[in-house]
Scaffold this motif. Structure first.
Motif, mmCIF file in Angstrom:
data_model
loop_
_atom_site.group_PDB
_atom_site.id
_atom_site.type_symbol
_atom_site.label_atom_id
_atom_site.label_comp_id
_atom_site.label_asym_id
_atom_site.label_seq_id
_atom_site.Cartn_x
_atom_site.Cartn_y
_atom_site.Cartn_z
ATOM 1 N N GLY A 206 0.939 -1.202 -0.101
ATOM 2 C CA GLY A 206 0.184 -0.573 -0.019
ATOM 3 C C GLY A 206 0.772 0.568 -0.108
ATOM 4 N N LEU A 207 1.739 0.807 0.652
ATOM 5 C CA LEU A 207 2.768 2.013 1.038
ATOM 6 C C LEU A 207 3.673 2.321 -0.483
ATOM 7 C CD1 LEU A 207 4.163 2.766 4.248
ATOM 8 C CD2 LEU A 207 2.383 3.810 3.783
ATOM 9 N N GLY A 208 4.367 1.566 -1.115
ATOM 10 C CA GLY A 208 4.738 0.722 -1.847
ATOM 11 C C GLY A 208 4.350 1.944 -3.221
ATOM 12 N N LEU A 209 2.357 1.970 -3.183
ATOM 13 C CA LEU A 209 2.134 2.737 -4.402
ATOM 14 C C LEU A 209 2.531 4.340 -4.638
ATOM 15 C CD1 LEU A 209 -2.533 1.985 -3.727
ATOM 16 C CD2 LEU A 209 -0.605 1.428 -5.788
ATOM 17 N N TYR A 210 2.785 4.832 -3.184
ATOM 18 C CA TYR A 210 3.207 6.446 -2.918
ATOM 19 C C TYR A 210 4.878 6.141 -3.263
ATOM 20 C CZ TYR A 210 -1.079 7.162 -1.373
ATOM 21 O OH TYR A 210 -3.025 7.138 -1.193
ATOM 22 N N ARG A 211 5.918 4.875 -2.732
ATOM 23 C CA ARG A 211 6.752 5.136 -2.793
ATOM 24 C C ARG A 211 6.943 4.736 -4.710
ATOM 25 N NH1 ARG A 211 7.823 1.708 2.824
ATOM 26 N NH2 ARG A 211 7.183 3.809 4.599
ATOM 27 N N GLN A 212 7.189 4.226 -5.015
ATOM 28 C CA GLN A 212 7.408 3.929 -6.371
ATOM 29 C C GLN A 212 6.628 4.984 -7.418
ATOM 30 O OE1 GLN A 212 6.299 -0.725 -7.375
ATOM 31 N NE2 GLN A 212 6.944 -0.924 -4.654
ATOM 32 N N ASN A 213 5.388 5.236 -6.903
ATOM 33 C CA ASN A 213 4.940 5.966 -7.742
ATOM 34 C C ASN A 213 5.326 7.322 -8.136
ATOM 35 O OD1 ASN A 213 3.802 4.291 -9.515
ATOM 36 N ND2 ASN A 213 2.494 3.405 -8.243
ATOM 37 N N PHE A 214 5.755 8.021 -7.064
ATOM 38 C CA PHE A 214 5.658 8.917 -6.567
ATOM 39 C C PHE A 214 7.233 8.785 -5.592
ATOM 40 C CE2 PHE A 214 1.127 9.262 -5.679
ATOM 41 C CZ PHE A 214 0.865 10.394 -6.866
ATOM 42 N N PRO A 215 8.047 8.892 -6.806
ATOM 43 C CA PRO A 215 9.560 8.838 -5.935
ATOM 44 C C PRO A 215 9.780 11.058 -5.712
ATOM 45 C CG PRO A 215 9.720 8.593 -8.497
ATOM 46 C CD PRO A 215 8.117 8.591 -8.133
ATOM 47 N N SER A 216 11.229 11.013 -4.769
ATOM 48 C CA SER A 216 11.196 12.238 -3.949
ATOM 49 C C SER A 216 11.971 13.531 -5.360
ATOM 50 C CB SER A 216 11.456 12.609 -2.857
ATOM 51 O OG SER A 216 13.004 11.144 -3.017
ATOM 52 N N ASP A 217 12.928 12.497 -5.718
ATOM 53 C CA ASP A 217 13.777 12.591 -6.738
ATOM 54 C C ASP A 217 13.047 13.481 -8.270
ATOM 55 O OD1 ASP A 217 13.622 10.221 -7.494
ATOM 56 O OD2 ASP A 217 15.696 9.896 -8.374
ATOM 57 N N ALA A 218 12.286 12.157 -8.375
ATOM 58 C CA ALA A 218 11.251 12.680 -9.608
ATOM 59 C C ALA A 218 10.183 12.570 -9.494
ATOM 60 C CB ALA A 218 11.330 11.251 -10.697
ATOM 61 N N PHE A 219 8.977 13.462 -9.276
ATOM 62 C CA PHE A 219 7.390 13.359 -8.577
ATOM 63 C C PHE A 219 7.848 14.827 -9.263
ATOM 64 C CE2 PHE A 219 4.165 14.541 -5.545
ATOM 65 C CZ PHE A 219 3.052 14.651 -6.494
ATOM 66 N N GLY A 220 6.671 14.989 -10.404
ATOM 67 C CA GLY A 220 6.475 16.624 -10.721
ATOM 68 C C GLY A 220 7.410 17.210 -11.535
ATOM 69 N N THR A 221 8.333 16.349 -11.884
ATOM 70 C CA THR A 221 9.917 16.436 -13.355
ATOM 71 C C THR A 221 8.551 15.893 -14.240
ATOM 72 O OG1 THR A 221 11.159 14.682 -12.733
ATOM 73 C CG2 THR A 221 11.152 16.772 -11.498
#
Length: 301
Positions: A206-221
């Motif tokens: 469940g947390l992987g939904l966010y960790r894998q799809n919203f990676p901190s280094d790429a999210f929004g770029t």
């Protein structure tokens, strides 16, 4: 004619065994839930779809018990889209099938409908706009706070803090996201969502939904894979539903979403409703969805 009862079944698609709820016979209506939810989110809609002559199928997302945890632990958006399209194939869906998604199921629906339009005749998404519209309020402090779970879930400590005190954080999320609907009680849905994630392996998914799809280094770029994957909109008529108390979309943004969708599409801002319209305002949601789907049938589609 009496509507068939809901049945629980299992099927293996895309390399993962999924549990799913099924009710009715006819063209496939695939119902996709989000986080922290289960197919119970669609308990009000399924019998209405079945009575209208659809085969309503609501799977438990991969990694959400009692569905299996995938061997590779992948919860990428491409996996969820492939799961949806593999279900269409395995369940004998045809060009009359419809797809309906909420939250993460909504993201999946945007992708499945856009990438394989021949599978889905009509599309319904609730409370996750196309990703291109998220940037419209990305810098608004209220919206940053509303999406704080995106960032909290990136932390390893979330594995310990989320399940603490019987998943008190998930109770808070429901309150944080839901509207002030008189008489609405989220207890049943909150408990079901917790049960789907109680095992640490399920919670990691469940947390992987966010960790894998919203990676901190790429999210929004420009390097954000999920953003690229969901860049295109469906070519089919689409109904977009959004609760007025869920601030990522307002009337102006809703109008722009509808304008960007193909002919025959529509959008509704559900007044006084939060992030969970299928259970917060089921009668209105059911009425709007069935009116939209009946338009396809009356047009001979």
């Amino acid at each position: 004619m009496e509507t068939k009862r809901v049945e629980t079944k299992r099927i293996t698609v895309n390399g993962v065994e999924l549990a799913y709820l099924e009710q009715g016979e006819g063209p496939l209506a695939l119902l996709l839930h989000g986080f922290p939810e289960t197919p119970g989110m669609f308990r009000h809609l399924m019998p209405v779809l079945a009575a209208a002559g659809y085969r309503a199928v609501a799977p438990y997302m991969r990694g959400f018990a009692p569905s299996r945890v995938p061997a590779d632990g992948s919860m990428l958006m491409k996996d969820l889209i492939e799961d949806a399209n593999a279900l269409h194939e395995a369940l004998g869906g045809d060009g009359d099938a419809v797809i309906i998604g909420h939250d993460w199921g909504g993201f999946t629906t945007w992708g499945a409908a856009a990438h394989t339009p021949e599978r889905w005749s009509r599309v319904v998404v609730a409370d996750v706009p196309p990703v291109r519209f998220y940037e419209r309020r990305a810098a608004v402090p209220e919206q940053i706070h509303k999406n704080s779970h995106f960032y909290f879930f990136q932390m390893g400590v979330a594995d310990q803090l989320v399940p603490a005190n019987d998943f008190a954080y998930l109770d808070w999320l429901w309150q944080h996201w839901s509207g002030d609907v008189p008489g609405f009680d989220s207890t049943e849905d909150r408990l079901a969502g917790k049960d789907a994630l109680r095992d640490p392996a399920n919670l990691r998914m469940g947390l992987g939904l966010y960790r894998q799809n919203f990676p901190s280094d790429a999210f929004g770029t420009e390097d954000w894979e999920m953003g690229r994957l969901l860049a295109e909109l469906p070519s089919q008529p689409t109904l977009y539903l959004h609760g007025s108390e869920d601030p990522v979309v307002d009337e102006e943004i809703l109008a722009d979403i509808v304008a960007a969708l193909p002919e025959g599409s529509d959008g509704v801002l559900l007044q006084g409703v939060g992030h969970f319209p299928m259970v917060e305002a089921p009668e209105e949601v059911n009425e709007r969805i069935m009116a939209f789907l009946s338009g396809a049938r009356s047009a001979g589609k």
